[in-house]
Design a protein around this motif. Structure first.
Motif, short mmCIF file in Angstrom:
data_model
loop_
_atom_site.label_atom_id
_atom_site.label_comp_id
_atom_site.label_asym_id
_atom_site.label_seq_id
_atom_site.Cartn_x
_atom_site.Cartn_y
_atom_site.Cartn_z
N GLY A 74 -22.03 37.85 26.84
CA GLY A 74 -22.12 36.48 26.33
C GLY A 74 -23.26 35.70 26.94
O GLY A 74 -23.58 34.60 26.49
N CYS A 75 -23.92 36.27 27.95
CA CYS A 75 -25.06 35.60 28.56
C CYS A 75 -26.28 35.56 27.63
O CYS A 75 -27.22 34.80 27.89
CB CYS A 75 -25.45 36.28 29.86
N THR A 76 -26.29 36.33 26.55
CA THR A 76 -27.50 36.43 25.74
C THR A 76 -27.85 35.11 25.04
O THR A 76 -29.00 34.67 25.13
CB THR A 76 -27.41 37.59 24.73
N PRO A 77 -26.93 34.43 24.32
CA PRO A 77 -27.32 33.15 23.74
C PRO A 77 -27.59 32.09 24.80
O PRO A 77 -28.41 31.19 24.59
CB PRO A 77 -26.14 32.77 22.84
N ILE A 78 -26.91 32.19 25.94
CA ILE A 78 -27.15 31.24 27.03
C ILE A 78 -28.58 31.41 27.54
O ILE A 78 -29.28 30.43 27.83
CB ILE A 78 -26.13 31.45 28.16
N THR A 79 -29.04 32.66 27.66
CA THR A 79 -30.41 32.91 28.09
C THR A 79 -31.42 32.33 27.10
O THR A 79 -32.45 31.77 27.50
CB THR A 79 -30.65 34.42 28.27
N ALA A 80 -31.13 32.45 25.81
CA ALA A 80 -32.01 31.87 24.79
C ALA A 80 -32.08 30.36 24.95
O ALA A 80 -33.16 29.75 24.84
CB ALA A 80 -31.51 32.24 23.40
N MET A 81 -30.95 29.72 25.21
CA MET A 81 -30.94 28.27 25.42
C MET A 81 -31.74 27.90 26.67
O MET A 81 -32.51 26.93 26.66
CB MET A 81 -29.50 27.77 25.54
N LEU A 82 -31.56 28.68 27.74
CA LEU A 82 -32.31 28.40 28.96
C LEU A 82 -33.81 28.53 28.74
O LEU A 82 -34.60 27.72 29.26
CB LEU A 82 -31.87 29.37 30.06
N GLU A 83 -34.21 29.54 27.97
CA GLU A 83 -35.64 29.71 27.71
C GLU A 83 -36.19 28.51 26.95
O GLU A 83 -37.27 27.99 27.27
CB GLU A 83 -35.90 30.99 26.93
N HIS A 84 -35.44 28.04 25.95
CA HIS A 84 -35.89 26.86 25.20
C HIS A 84 -36.01 25.65 26.11
O HIS A 84 -37.00 24.90 26.05
CB HIS A 84 -34.91 26.58 24.06
N LEU A 85 -35.01 25.44 26.96
CA LEU A 85 -35.03 24.29 27.85
C LEU A 85 -36.21 24.37 28.82
O LEU A 85 -36.87 23.36 29.10
CB LEU A 85 -33.71 24.22 28.63
#
Length: 206
Positions: A74-85
């Motif tokens: 489940g960390c995969t979409p969280i990582t995408a959000m972190l990259e955007h931020l």
């Protein structure tokens, strides 16, 4: 597939490189037909055909603090959000909470650490079942959840159910809790499922 059958699978786009190439993250499952094939046969330079992205959860703009909660892959979409931020230089407080098995099993760990640490208001807390100072299941005891935070969660449904209860107890508004389920959303109540079915296929009886 080798026999010519097409198999549809959904994988997260956890980010992209400076060259603009997108990447997917596919967890290899022991009896997984497609994940096993990807891991065994796809090599650097191969081209994959992807559909347009879709999903139920997208990171909204705004100024509210963010709490990003995940377990396992489940960390995969969280990582995408972190990259955007990180790429947009977001200055909000961003609290990253992740639970996993041993640290070696934590997919994208280095990316999550790098991206969270790059945020001016970033903070990360990881829990592991073994081999780490924070051993055991995720617990929000002693964790400072920002007031007015918007929460995004992804992981196994039992994990998210437990995290949701703790977050609501920490005075997070239920409407500010957003989640993504990998697979059928068995978390939805029967009434909600019937309503969605009626909206999709009104000619049928449920």
């Amino acid at each position: 597939m080798p026999d010519g059958v097409r198999q549809l699978r959904q994988y997260t786009l956890p980010g992209h490189g400076a060259d603009g190439l997108r990447r997917i993250t596919a967890k290899r499952v022991g009896d997984g037909e497609v994940s096993s094939l990807l891991h065994a046969t796809v090599k650097e330079g191969d081209e994959l055909t992807l559909s347009a992205p879709f999903g139920d959860v997208a990171l909204d703009g705004g100024e509210a603090p963010l709490v990003l909660v995940s377990a396992g892959i489940g960390c995969t979409p969280i990582t995408a959000m972190l990259e955007h931020l990180a790429l947009t230089g977001d200055t909000r407080r961003v609290l990253v909470l992740h639970a996993d098995r041993p640290p070696a099993a934590h997919a994208l760990r280095a990316d999550m650490e790098r991206l969270a640490d790059a945020l001016p208001g970033g903070e990360r807390i990881f829990w592991y079942e073994e081999g780490h100072p924070r051993t055991g299941r995720m617990s929000l005891d002693g964790v400072d959840i920002p007031a007015g935070a918007v929460v995004y969660m992804c992981g196994p449904v039992p994990f998210m159910r437990a995290a949701r209860g703790e977050l609501i107890a920490a005075v997070v508004a239920p409407l500010d809790l957003h989640y993504e389920v990998f697979g059928p959303d068995l978390w939805l109540g029967a009434a909600r499922r019937r309503r969605d079915l009626k909206a999709a296929w009104p000619a049928f009886s449920y």
